[in-house]
Design a protein around this motif. Structure first.
Motif, PDB file in Angstrom:
ATOM      1  N   ARG A 242       0.828  -1.213   0.000  1.00  0.00           N
ATOM      2  CA  ARG A 242       0.000   0.000   0.000  1.00  0.00           C
ATOM      3  C   ARG A 242       0.855   1.252   0.000  1.00  0.00           C
ATOM      4  O   ARG A 242       0.495   2.261  -0.623  1.00  0.00           O
ATOM      5  CB  ARG A 242      -0.924  -0.019   1.220  1.00  0.00           C
ATOM      6  N   ASN A 243       1.967   1.218   0.691  1.00  0.00           N
ATOM      7  CA  ASN A 243       2.855   2.375   0.702  1.00  0.00           C
ATOM      8  C   ASN A 243       3.420   2.644  -0.690  1.00  0.00           C
ATOM      9  O   ASN A 243       3.619   3.800  -1.075  1.00  0.00           O
ATOM     10  CB  ASN A 243       3.997   2.153   1.695  1.00  0.00           C
ATOM     11  N   GLU A 245       1.961   2.456  -3.420  1.00  0.00           N
ATOM     12  CA  GLU A 245       0.957   3.129  -4.238  1.00  0.00           C
ATOM     13  C   GLU A 245       0.799   4.606  -3.889  1.00  0.00           C
ATOM     14  O   GLU A 245       0.064   5.327  -4.562  1.00  0.00           O
ATOM     15  CB  GLU A 245      -0.395   2.425  -4.074  1.00  0.00           C
ATOM     16  N   ARG A 246       1.495   5.055  -2.846  1.00  0.00           N
ATOM     17  CA  ARG A 246       1.376   6.444  -2.427  1.00  0.00           C
ATOM     18  C   ARG A 246       2.316   7.336  -3.222  1.00  0.00           C
ATOM     19  O   ARG A 246       3.225   6.858  -3.903  1.00  0.00           O
ATOM     20  CB  ARG A 246       1.683   6.571  -0.933  1.00  0.00           C
ATOM     21  N   SER A 247       2.097   8.639  -3.069  1.00  0.00           N
ATOM     22  CA  SER A 247       2.955   9.618  -3.737  1.00  0.00           C
ATOM     23  C   SER A 247       3.187  10.793  -2.804  1.00  0.00           C
ATOM     24  O   SER A 247       2.527  10.936  -1.769  1.00  0.00           O
ATOM     25  CB  SER A 247       2.302  10.100  -5.044  1.00  0.00           C
ATOM     26  N   ARG A 250       3.593  11.506   1.529  1.00  0.00           N
ATOM     27  CA  ARG A 250       2.918  10.405   2.216  1.00  0.00           C
ATOM     28  C   ARG A 250       3.607   9.055   1.925  1.00  0.00           C
ATOM     29  O   ARG A 250       3.325   8.073   2.588  1.00  0.00           O
ATOM     30  CB  ARG A 250       1.452  10.333   1.798  1.00  0.00           C
ATOM     31  N   ARG A 251       4.466   9.032   0.931  1.00  0.00           N
ATOM     32  CA  ARG A 251       5.159   7.785   0.611  1.00  0.00           C
ATOM     33  C   ARG A 251       6.493   7.734   1.357  1.00  0.00           C
ATOM     34  O   ARG A 251       7.286   8.676   1.309  1.00  0.00           O
ATOM     35  CB  ARG A 251       5.402   7.667  -0.892  1.00  0.00           C
TER      36      ARG A 251
END
Length: 303
Positions: A242-243, A245-247, A250-251
């Protein structure tokens, strides 16, 4: 996402208390009263202005028009002597709201074996590492309740600060800690005000079990003893996926995600309810959350 690095730091310094100069209309009008005005009195009416009853009209002002027979005359609210009647308070549009106070523990309805959380006003704190699904579950849970419910994300409130934002990813210091504390207090104020006016709240934050400075004590102090904490803790491989997929900010790096996930494992044995949502989608996790909250209302966790 909060990142606690190193040992707890002392509380941030209090803002300085300098002298403040209040705004004064006179400061913007340094000149004296206009010619013809009495000292301390209102300025004379402009040419052509029809003054209040009893004042002289301008010589060229048109005479008031009178409607013919049968035409309603305009109504004026005056008391004897010519003074206007002040409006009543209920005509101002002001709505009195109950002030927010510490949130008390909800009580299960009498005669029910288990509380119906969908119809109960609640304050919930969803805890978990980055990638646990806190925000997604909190939003879904809030949107699908039968009573008004608000979602308050501490990360979102922290990022209200635009210029001068202290990103914990750049290092946990007194500035990032001060902004974290301020955001948490702001979230607490909002939750108390929502709850006082019949609106449930679900807050989400990454609270570390081994970090008292950003621990549960502050949330309990700012919201109240009725706050119900629940931990979302899926497996490491899930939060890494899930991390990825972040940008943006927030990643996190895989190393940081693994470190945070390892520290969150300290919630096991704490007495707080824990949901492993590794194999659950968002709606299924929200249903499990309702079951956990019902049990928490019947038997509040010790924290």
């Amino acid at each position: 996402m909060q990142h606690a690095v190193g040992s707890p730091l002392p509380p941030p310094h209090q803002p300085g208390h300098g002298s403040a100069t209040g705004w004064s209309p006179a400061a913007h009008h340094p000149s004296g009263p206009p010619p013809g005005a009495a000292p301390g009195g209102p300025p004379p009416p402009a040419p052509g202005f029809a003054g209040a009853p009893g004042t002289a009209q301008h010589p060229h002002a048109p005479a008031p028009q009178h409607a013919g027979p049968g035409v309603p005359q305009p109504q004026h609210n005056h008391v004897p002597g010519g003074a206007p009647v002040p409006p009543t308070p209920d005509t101002t549009g002001h709505i009195q709201l109950p002030p927010g106070g510490p949130v008390a523990m909800p009580s299960p309805p009498p005669g029910m074996a288990q509380a119906d959380t969908g119809a109960t006003t609640l304050a919930v704190l969803l805890i978990g590492p980055a990638g646990a699904g806190k925000t997604s579950v909190a939003k879904f849970w809030a949107e699908h309740r039968r009573v008004p419910t608000a979602h308050i994300s501490l990360d979102d409130v922290r990022e209200w600060v635009r210029s001068g934002f202290a990103d914990p990813q750049s290092g946990w210091n007194d500035h990032s800690e001060a902004q974290y504390r301020l955001a948490r207090r702001t979230c607490g104020f909002a939750a108390r005000n929502f709850l006082a006016n019949g609106i449930s709240c679900i807050l989400d934050d990454a609270v570390f079990p081994d970090r008292p400075v950003v621990g549960l004590g502050g949330w309990k102090r700012h919201v109240g003893p009725g706050l119900l904490p629940v931990v979302l803790l899926p497996g490491l491989e899930i939060v890494l996926e899930r991390n990825a997929e972040r940008s943006g900010n927030r990643r996190l790096t895989d190393e940081e995600v693994a470190r945070i996930h390892g520290r969150m494992a300290g919630w096991y044995g704490s007495g707080l309810p824990i949901i492993d949502n590794s194999q659950l989608d968002v709606p299924a996790t929200a249903r499990v959350l309702d079951d956990v909250l019902a049990r928490s209302i019947a038997s509040p966790p010790k924290w």
